[in-house]
Design a protein around this motif. Structure first.
Motif: not given
Length: 159
Positions: A73, A76-77, A80, A119, A128-130, A132-133
């Motif tokens: 989390t 990713a933040l 981003t 990440v 980045p969100g993908i 991290a997921y």
């Protein structure tokens, strides 16, 4: 046990532990590949970390799960909204430590820092969100397999 395992100094306990770990690692690899996870190898790595740790597998599984969620989390933040510099990376590691302490996650901090590092510092084609997921899902799958194998394939208590 056979004569050759005795000559090699291999105990039944060591053989069972090795067999259980091998089966679990292969199972998590196969499941991650079947789900077409991009970096599927994190699933068996997580399985091996849980099964071969000297600490309680359920405590370690919780720490790895919570730490991975936190690191993914935060990573990713950061990725981003900020350009990647050594100061941003260091602030991310610091933030993971502070949040781990506030949330009373204890040993999860090391897993948060590792996930954040992956990440932020490993080049990926996906956003980045993908990334991290995917990391969270891959690690969680490995944890789930390790816990399932721990429950279903109990080892005798060490002597």
């Amino acid at each position: 046990m056979s004569a050759w395992t005795t000559r090699l100094g291999l105990t039944g306990e060591a053989l069972l532990h090795s067999a259980r770990t091998a089966v679990a690692a292969v199972l998590s690899t196969m499941l991650a590949r079947a789900l077409k996870l991009p970096e599927f190898y994190w699933a068996p790595i997580s399985t091996i970390v849980i099964l071969l740790s000297p600490s309680d597998p359920f405590t370690l599984a919780w720490q790895r799960f919570a730490g991975t969620a936190l690191g993914a989390t935060v990573g990713a933040l950061i990725a981003t909204f900020f350009p990647m510099t050594w100061m941003v990376y260091g602030a991310g590691i610091l933030l993971c430590g502070v949040l781990s302490a506030i949330l009373r996650l204890g040993g999860a901090y090391r897993f948060a820092a590792i996930t954040l590092t992956i990440v932020l510092l490993v080049a990926h084609a996906a956003p980045p969100g993908i990334v991290a997921y995917h990391r969270f899902v891959e690690v969680s799958l490995g944890i789930a397999v390790a816990l399932l194998v721990t429950k279903l394939w109990r080892l005798p208590a060490p002597k």
